[in-house]
Every structure is written in C-alpha cells, then in structure tokens.
Design an enzyme around this catalytic site. Structure first.
Site, mmCIF file in Angstrom:
data_model
loop_
_atom_site.group_PDB
_atom_site.id
_atom_site.type_symbol
_atom_site.label_atom_id
_atom_site.label_comp_id
_atom_site.label_asym_id
_atom_site.label_seq_id
_atom_site.Cartn_x
_atom_site.Cartn_y
_atom_site.Cartn_z
ATOM 1 N N HIS A 44 4.608 17.748 -72.181
ATOM 2 C CA HIS A 44 5.240 19.065 -72.056
ATOM 3 C C HIS A 44 4.666 19.818 -70.845
ATOM 4 O O HIS A 44 5.415 20.339 -70.010
ATOM 5 C CB HIS A 44 4.994 19.840 -73.358
ATOM 6 C CG HIS A 44 5.469 21.260 -73.363
ATOM 7 N ND1 HIS A 44 6.562 21.674 -74.097
ATOM 8 C CD2 HIS A 44 4.988 22.379 -72.743
ATOM 9 C CE1 HIS A 44 6.728 22.988 -73.910
ATOM 10 N NE2 HIS A 44 5.788 23.433 -73.102
ATOM 11 N N GLU A 45 3.357 19.847 -70.738
ATOM 12 C CA GLU A 45 2.738 20.594 -69.636
ATOM 13 C C GLU A 45 3.043 19.943 -68.285
ATOM 14 O O GLU A 45 3.244 20.648 -67.288
ATOM 15 C CB GLU A 45 1.232 20.733 -69.859
ATOM 16 C CG GLU A 45 0.838 21.534 -71.100
ATOM 17 C CD GLU A 45 1.460 22.924 -71.161
ATOM 18 O OE1 GLU A 45 1.792 23.492 -70.100
ATOM 19 O OE2 GLU A 45 1.618 23.443 -72.275
ATOM 20 N N HIS A 80 6.264 21.223 -67.023
ATOM 21 C CA HIS A 80 6.137 22.476 -66.258
ATOM 22 C C HIS A 80 5.639 22.191 -64.844
ATOM 23 O O HIS A 80 6.138 22.736 -63.868
ATOM 24 C CB HIS A 80 5.148 23.440 -66.930
ATOM 25 C CG HIS A 80 5.641 24.037 -68.212
ATOM 26 N ND1 HIS A 80 6.887 24.616 -68.353
ATOM 27 C CD2 HIS A 80 5.036 24.167 -69.421
ATOM 28 C CE1 HIS A 80 7.014 25.073 -69.585
ATOM 29 N NE2 HIS A 80 5.914 24.808 -70.260
#
Ligand code: NAG
Ligand code: ZN
Length: 260
Positions: free
Chosen positions: A198-199, A202
């Site tokens: 997920h990170e 980003h």
C-alpha cells in the site's frame, strides 16, 4: 486493478483530483495529501506520465534499500533476512503485471531507540533516520522499518512520500512501515506484507481508493469504483456509493480493508 503505475520519479502515474483529501481520524496509513500538494502532484504527473505499455517495455527493476531499526539490545524490531526476502517477494507478487519489479540491493540494521520510537510522519526522528541511512537516487526505493511508539496515531502502520516530492527533497523520499506488518509479523490482520505494498503504491503515485468520497474523483484510476470512505475488515458486498457503478474496491491495495 491498477492500470497505470509509475516509476515514481522516473515517470509517475498521478491522478487529477478536484477535492481535498478526507482525513481519517484513526488510520493505519499516515500518508495524507493536501489540496496544494495534490495540484503539484497533478502537474508532475501530467509532465512525467508514461503509458502502461511504455512502462512495461522500458522499465527496469526498482532497486530496494531496506533499513531495519531495532529499539535496543533486546532487539525489539529485529527483522531477519528471511522476512526481508519474503516481503520483497510479496511486493513482487502484488505488483505482478504492473510493470514494476523490486530487487533488494542492500539491507542495513541499526539499533536506535530514538528512531525506532520517534520516526513518524514529519518528525525530527524520521528526518535524522533518513539522512543517515538513505541510499541511491530518485528512482530507488528506500524502506525503513520502525516501531512508531511515539506517533500520535497509535494505529499507524506506515506512510510514504509521493513522486512529486522527490525533486525538492530526495533525502526524505521513501516508505516507513511498522516492523510487525511484514510477512508473519505480530500485527494480526495486517501481517501479510500488504501494508508495504500500500505504501509503495503512494510512493509510485497512487492515492487512496476512497479519495474525495462518492462525489470526488476517487483515486483517479478509471476502473476503480467510487467509494465513500475507508473500509474496515473485509465486507464483500460493501457498496458505500450506491448511486454509482460497482461495489467498493475492497480488494484494491489502496483501500484500508484487511483480513480480520
Ligand atoms: C550496504 O550498506 C552499508 C551501509 O551503507 C555499506 O557499508 C555496504 O557496503 C552496503 N553493501 C552493499 C552490498 O552495497
Ligand atoms: Zn495510504
């Protein structure tokens, strides 16, 4: 799922968004983007974007520099090489087909009670940690594992910088996650390595699927259904924007759904 992924930094897929970000009070992810930053990010995307096919044919692997921080001589926060490798493998499975591939270049291990506890979004601790440890250039991924003990948000599991930040602050570029979120870690429901995935999303320029709510542009990716807010758990039939097509994208890594 994700049709346009980028090499952050080399060329990143960023999405046009009109609405300010919904800030959640208790969220695992500490990556938030202001309206100003979003406008800058859109501009950055417009000038740097590449097509999916272009990415697949031109992109080489992303070099990964993995930095583990342990709290003290009791080795709280210790992450073995086997776990680091499992995490890189998970990352590659989750990004399979996206054009992004991750290759571990180096692992560093540091004992620092200060960084372990005080590295969290915008803290002095995180700046010092990155200043000492970051390796490589703008297209390389630096990952830090810490304990977030002094973070205001007790649920924090990770945060990242965006591609549009890299030119002005290379030193800050990278992803920080809680060590217990790595594969087989102690954070039940969040220990399959998906927090890092997920990170890294980003870091590659992706927003949350629920960005802007039902009336916003969402994550700006055309095939992501509208979503009113972050998902908790794994409600398969959740439809938080019933007037818009599709059920909530709970299987998208950029939502907050989890396995518990
Ligand atoms: C890994 O990083 C450490 C710390 O900067 C450095 O001393 C070492 O030479 C690096 N190893 C490789 C294989 O790059
Ligand atoms: Zn996030």
């Amino acid at each position: 799922m994700i049709l346009y992924l980028f090499f952050a930094h080399i060329a990143s897929s960023y999405l046009a968004l009109a609405n300010p970000v919904a800030i959640l009070s208790a969220s695992q992810c500490g990556t938030h983007i202001s309206t100003e930053k979003m406008i800058a990010a859109e501009k950055h995307f417009a000038t740097n974007k590449v097509s999916f096919d272009g990415l697949r044919t031109t992109a080489s692997a992303v070099n990964v520099y993995f930095h583990t921080i342990e709290k003290d001589s009791k080795r709280e926060g210790y992450v073995s090489d086997a776990v680091v490798n499992k995490q890189i493998q998970a990352l590659n499975e989750h990004y399979a087909g996206s054009g992004m591939r991750f290759v571990l270049k180096n692992t560093t291990r540091t004992i620092s009670a200060d960084w372990f506890s005080s590295a969290f979004p915008k803290s002095n601790g995180q700046a010092a940690m990155k200043k000492h440890l970051r390796q490589g250039g703008a297209s390389d991924l630096n990952i830090y594992t810490v304990g977030f003990e002094n973070a205001e948000n007790p649920d924090l599991l990770g945060y990242a910088t965006f591609p549009s930040d890299v030119k002005s602050d290379l030193e800050d570029d990278g992803v920080v996650v809680h060590y217990s979120s790595l594969p087989g870690g102690s954070k039940k429901g969040y220990n399959e390595g998906k927090i890092l995935t997920h990170e890294v999303g980003h870091w590659a320029g992706l927003l949350h699927t629920f960005q802007g709510g039902c009336e916003g542009e969402g994550d700006g990716v055309a095939d992501t259904p509208a979503q009113a807010s972050a998902t908790k758990g794994c409600p398969e039939k959740r439809d938080s924007c019933p007037d818009q097509p599709g059920l909530d994208p709970i299987n998208n890594f950029m939502d907050y759904s989890n396995t518990e």
